[in-house]
Design an enzyme around this catalytic site. Structure first.
Site, short mmCIF file in Angstrom:
data_model
loop_
_atom_site.label_atom_id
_atom_site.label_comp_id
_atom_site.label_asym_id
_atom_site.label_seq_id
_atom_site.Cartn_x
_atom_site.Cartn_y
_atom_site.Cartn_z
N CYS A 81 0.82 -1.22 0.00
CA CYS A 81 0.00 0.00 0.00
C CYS A 81 0.85 1.27 0.00
CB CYS A 81 -1.00 -0.04 1.15
SG CYS A 81 -2.37 1.10 0.88
N HIS A 111 -3.38 -5.84 2.80
CA HIS A 111 -2.96 -6.01 4.19
C HIS A 111 -3.49 -7.35 4.68
CE1 HIS A 111 -1.92 -1.75 4.28
NE2 HIS A 111 -3.15 -1.43 3.90
N1 GLN Z 1 -1.93 6.77 2.70
C1 GLN Z 1 -2.12 5.93 1.55
C2 GLN Z 1 -3.51 6.03 0.97
O1 GLN Z 1 -4.46 6.28 1.68
C3 GLN Z 1 -1.76 4.50 1.88
C4 GLN Z 1 -2.72 3.84 2.83
C5 GLN Z 1 -2.25 2.48 3.27
O2 GLN Z 1 -1.07 2.24 3.33
N2 GLN Z 1 -3.18 1.62 3.64
O3 GLN Z 1 -3.68 5.80 -0.20
#
Ligand code: GLN
Length: 256
Positions: free
Chosen positions: A93, A194
């Protein structure tokens, strides 16, 4: 005794919001179960990235810490050098986003990424992409369906010649409307999943491990098989699982 296989966990204090540090533990544990010595090395912001690790792991995080992590990474050629030298990378992510060419930050500005992966991430006005995900992995990877959950505002567009990790069956993945999830370039794997993704998908963990260590003996893990079955079913049939969830909560509230 042989040197332990070293797994670097990059910036756990910045990219630890979603528990993706568990991916480093899964990689190390799957080696230990096979009698192979392994260690996890935490690398915090401001510390040099060791060049000699076999696998580098980055997790998801919020927008501001993600920008800091990108700044740290871009300040040194260490990760690019390690990948050139044959190391593998798993980036989840925010980790995936910072390894691309550029990404949208919390300040509404475009931030430069490391450019290790041929992709870029922007934002739209829509809701965050949140929920369970099922992915059919790219056929060349020969992996069973992947399970995980996503929670991101970013939308990632792959370069014309980039290879996705797979195609979404449930959920959004890259969110670019092309059905793709993640990105793979050699030994570098980026994904929105995740879970931690390697706890839910040990075949992907072994794929990363064998990409740097060669073929590995199979491992049986009936608990993970059961977890995978349950998560894949729940994601594909949410309407069948919600009533169970609701009755579980009712029992919990009643106390029996
Ligand atoms: N901050 C990033 C987004 O919202 C990554 C989020 C995350 O790592 N789950 O796209």
């Amino acid at each position: 005794m042989a040197e332990p296989v070293s797994i670097a966990l990059l910036y756990p204090e910045l990219l630890g919001t979603y528990g993706d540090g568990g991916n480093a533990l899964v990689l190390a544990q799957r080696l230990l179960w096979r009698g192979v010595a392994a260690e996890v090395v935490d690398v915090r912001a401001g510390e040099p990235i060791p060049r000699g690790c076999q696998i580098y792991v980055m997790g998801g995080g919020e927008d501001a810490p993600q920008s800091l992590a990108a700044r740290e990474l871009r300040a040194t050629p260490a990760l690019l050098g390690a990948v050139d030298g044959g190391a593998a990378v798993l980036a989840v992510c925010a980790g995936l986003q910072v390894l691309g060419h550029r990404f949208a930050g919390d300040d509404g500005k475009v931030h430069e990424g490391l450019g290790l992966l041929d992709c870029e991430t922007h934002r739209d006005d829509g809701p965050r992409r949140v929920g369970e995900v099922v992915v059919t992995a790219d056929a060349a990877l020969d992996l069973p369906d992947l399970t995980g959950y996503e929670n991101h505002g970013g939308i990632t567009t792959l370069g014309a010649a980039a290879h996705p990790l797979g195609r979404v069956v449930v959920g959004h993945g890259n969110g670019a409307g092309d059905g793709t999830e993640g990105i793979v370039k050699g030994r570098v794997v980026g994904t929105y999943l995740h879970g931690p993704v390697l706890a839910r998908n040990p075949a992907l963990a072994d794929h990363l491990l064998s990409s740097v260590l060669g073929p590995l003996a199979p491992l049986d893990d009936p608990d993970v098989d059961a977890l995978r079955k349950e998560r894949l079913h729940a994601a594909r049939h949410p309407h069948m699982h919600m009533p169970q969830l609701a009755s579980g909560w009712r029992r919990l509230i009643r106390g029996h």
